[in-house]
Design a protein around this motif. Sequence first.
Motif, short mmCIF file in Angstrom:
data_model
loop_
_atom_site.label_atom_id
_atom_site.label_comp_id
_atom_site.label_asym_id
_atom_site.label_seq_id
_atom_site.Cartn_x
_atom_site.Cartn_y
_atom_site.Cartn_z
N VAL A 78 122.94 15.53 46.27
CA VAL A 78 123.92 14.90 47.17
C VAL A 78 125.34 15.15 46.68
CG1 VAL A 78 124.77 12.67 48.03
CG2 VAL A 78 122.33 13.17 48.08
N ALA A 79 125.57 15.10 45.38
CA ALA A 79 126.91 15.34 44.84
C ALA A 79 127.43 16.70 45.27
CB ALA A 79 126.90 15.21 43.32
N ASP A 80 126.55 17.69 45.30
CA ASP A 80 126.95 19.04 45.71
C ASP A 80 126.84 19.25 47.22
OD1 ASP A 80 127.67 19.85 43.20
OD2 ASP A 80 125.82 20.95 42.77
N GLY A 81 126.46 18.22 47.95
CA GLY A 81 126.41 18.31 49.41
C GLY A 81 125.19 19.01 49.96
N ILE A 82 124.13 19.10 49.14
CA ILE A 82 122.96 19.88 49.54
C ILE A 82 121.97 18.99 50.31
CG2 ILE A 82 121.00 21.23 48.69
CD1 ILE A 82 122.77 21.84 46.20
N PRO A 83 121.60 19.39 51.54
CA PRO A 83 120.70 18.57 52.35
C PRO A 83 119.28 18.59 51.81
CG PRO A 83 121.90 20.17 53.71
CD PRO A 83 122.08 20.57 52.27
N VAL A 107 129.22 14.48 56.39
CA VAL A 107 130.01 15.05 55.29
C VAL A 107 130.49 16.45 55.68
CG1 VAL A 107 128.89 13.71 53.49
CG2 VAL A 107 128.01 15.96 54.05
N LEU A 128 121.16 13.69 52.27
CA LEU A 128 121.93 14.42 53.28
C LEU A 128 120.94 15.21 54.12
CD1 LEU A 128 124.92 15.68 51.10
CD2 LEU A 128 124.80 13.67 52.61
N THR B 27 132.24 19.91 50.52
CA THR B 27 131.27 19.88 49.42
C THR B 27 131.05 21.32 48.94
OG1 THR B 27 129.37 20.17 50.88
CG2 THR B 27 130.07 17.90 50.42
N LEU B 28 130.42 21.42 47.77
CA LEU B 28 130.09 22.74 47.24
C LEU B 28 129.17 23.47 48.23
CD1 LEU B 28 130.27 24.74 44.88
CD2 LEU B 28 128.33 23.56 43.83
N PHE B 29 128.22 22.75 48.81
CA PHE B 29 127.28 23.34 49.78
C PHE B 29 128.03 23.96 50.97
CE2 PHE B 29 124.63 22.73 53.62
CZ PHE B 29 123.49 23.43 53.27
N ARG B 65 135.65 12.69 43.79
CA ARG B 65 134.36 12.06 44.12
C ARG B 65 134.60 10.97 45.14
NH1 ARG B 65 128.99 10.93 42.69
NH2 ARG B 65 128.84 12.67 41.25
N ARG B 68 129.05 9.17 46.81
CA ARG B 68 128.07 10.01 46.12
C ARG B 68 128.40 11.49 46.24
NH1 ARG B 68 123.05 9.11 48.97
NH2 ARG B 68 121.96 9.95 47.18
N TYR B 69 129.44 11.85 47.02
CA TYR B 69 129.75 13.26 47.24
C TYR B 69 130.95 13.69 46.39
CZ TYR B 69 128.18 11.01 51.57
OH TYR B 69 127.57 10.20 52.48
N VAL B 70 130.97 14.96 46.00
CA VAL B 70 132.13 15.55 45.36
C VAL B 70 132.78 16.50 46.36
CG1 VAL B 70 132.96 16.95 43.45
CG2 VAL B 70 131.06 15.34 43.08
#
Lengths: 136, 94
Positions: A78-83, A107, A128, B27-29, B65, B68-70
């Motif tokens: 989640v921190a890296d935005g990965i679903p 997001v 996510l 986000t990084l993603f 941050r 929960r997201y960066v």
Amino acid sequence: MISIHLASVFVTDQERAKDFYTRVLGFELRNDLDLGPGGRWLTVGNPGQVSDAGIPAVELLLEPAGHPAVAPFREALVADGIPATSFAVEDVEAEHARLTALGVTFVQPPTVMGPATTAVLDDSCGNLVQLAQMNA
Amino acid sequence: MPDIYDALAAPARRAILDALAERAEQTLFELVNRLSSDPATALTRQAVSQHLQVLEDAGLVERRRQGRYVLHTLTPEPLRDISRRWLPDSQEQS
């Protein structure tokens, strides 16, 4: 032949997940069986989808997130935005508008990413989730 | 600490700045997917993460941050120092 029947996401609260995945996202409840202290066998499916010619309808298991490995794994994703998973939609802009009006947090708003237009939302159960519309 | 010229020297990092210029708070993603939309700029998540660190150290990217997201945002202010160095009037024009 082997068929995909079940996919799963870990959810922090099964009651909340049941509401979000049915009422908000629009899936149909398939199973909600009490398994005792381990939680419930809670699955949802695509609206109206039934088994066809021996191929079972797909179900998504909303699985309790109690295993100690789940929390750090999910927090890192989640921190890296990965679903945790991705769902197909016909019109991602329309779903983004509909879900935003229902209070869902995105997001990533709808964005053209190569052959697809995608958006990423927070399922409020620890994950996510990506929505993807394939562009012709 | 890498200076801004080092940060800008790598084509991959300039591509990352281009992708971040398209939207704040990525986000990084999201950033990795934007870069992957063009095979010429596609990078692994690990590579993007390392380049982001260099850009952050140079003051060109802010990492924040939120819950929960960066989230990553382009902070191009240091680029003004470059233009002021050789274009003394640029401050008045901006």
